[in-house]
Enzyme design. Sequence first.
Site, PDB file in Angstrom:
ATOM      1  CD  GLU A   1      -2.806   1.264   2.456  1.00 26.12           C
ATOM      2  OE1 GLU A   1      -2.729   0.367   3.321  1.00 26.12           O
ATOM      3  OE2 GLU A   1      -3.617   2.173   2.508  1.00 26.12           O
TER       4      GLU A   1
ATOM      5  CE  LYS B   1      -5.946  -0.325   1.728  1.00 22.21           C
ATOM      6  NZ  LYS B   1      -6.577  -1.003   2.867  1.00 22.21           N
TER       7      LYS B   1
HETATM    8  P1  13P Z   1      -9.149   4.096   4.152  1.00 21.60           P
HETATM    9  O1  13P Z   1     -10.013   3.370   3.138  1.00 21.60           O
HETATM   10  O2  13P Z   1      -9.941   4.700   5.273  1.00 21.60           O
HETATM   11  O3  13P Z   1      -8.195   5.028   3.495  1.00 21.60           O
HETATM   12  O4  13P Z   1      -8.303   2.985   4.886  1.00 21.60           O
HETATM   13  C1  13P Z   1      -7.715   2.003   4.146  1.00 21.60           C
HETATM   14  C2  13P Z   1      -6.488   1.550   4.818  1.00 21.60           C
HETATM   15  O5  13P Z   1      -6.323   0.387   5.085  1.00 21.60           O
HETATM   16  C3  13P Z   1      -5.457   2.545   5.131  1.00 21.60           C
HETATM   17  O6  13P Z   1      -4.266   1.900   5.428  1.00 21.60           O
END
Ligand code: 13P
Length: 325
Positions: free
Chosen positions: A175, A217
């Site tokens: 991510e 992500k």
């Molecule tokens: P949000 O969808 O609230 O951005 O959170 C996703 C997430 O896992 C952030 O690390």
Amino acid sequence: MSALNKIARTMVSGRRGILAADESIGTMSARLEKVGVEPTAETRRVYRELLVTTPQLAESVSGIILADETFHQKLGDGRTFPQYLDDIGILAGIKVDTGAKPLAGAPEEKITEGLDGLRERVADYVRLGATFAKWRAVITIGGDAPSERAVRANVHALARYAGLCQEGGLVPIVEPEVLMDGDHSLERCREVTTAVLETLFEELDLMRVRLDGIVLKPNMVVPGTGSGERPTVGAVALATVEVLRETVPTSVPGIAFLSGGQSPELATQHLGAMQKLGRLPWELTYSFGRALVGPALETWRGDDTNWAAAQKALSERALANAAVR
Ligand code: 13P
């Protein structure tokens, strides 16, 4: 098909997506306080129990990301959270980073920590029932940011994390979040997201991470919240898919977006519009936190007479996202 590839495909295929319920103790406590709930280990546990016991959740959710605290807690019936998720056909994931800290020499930029001892922690989580993991890097836009060193340091950490997870048998959710905070344009977000993803895939390759055993992500390509720009849903969808086509190798099985502060409805609309842009080489799904659980938390407010209504609020968001896949 390798075991990692099989898990990654399960996470992203069909109509399902991933629920991010892994807020750190600090973040979760702040969110509970905001709705009038005293933050304790027990209220955090009860709130997570509310989420995971939502009826029929497994129809729209393939996996749930948990924080370390929740991973070791039990439901009212005595099962641990990962045991319970396994019983209802949802994969248990674990956030393994230890948070984003100020980067040396650039305090306005962050570096995510958590690599020390990660090999051993991965082994423990696997033993306790985890099948996938998450690590979030944050990239800030504004002034001279992001600097090249912030981008490189963050993708390096992501790649080392991903390698350690795969070695230990966990699918890493990778991510790299380009934040919405700031007054930058959609074009600037496109430029930065492209550069970050290009650098990320170079680094994943260098670290010999198997791309068929990860889930990416990313953020969607949106303007900064202070920019005043209001692009159409179609413009966000198109810009996001164009960036992904340019940067994400086709061997990646799936891309699961974060919501990043978008409203639940808008995040769903963007996801739906992307699915309509023709055949894509990877699955596109959701791994929302706030855009899935926000309405449920607002409805619950710590009052158990709101329990069923709060679960319905989560169910509605999850089904709305599943419906646009
Ligand atoms: P949000 O969808 O609230 O951005 O959170 C996703 C997430 O896992 C952030 O690390």
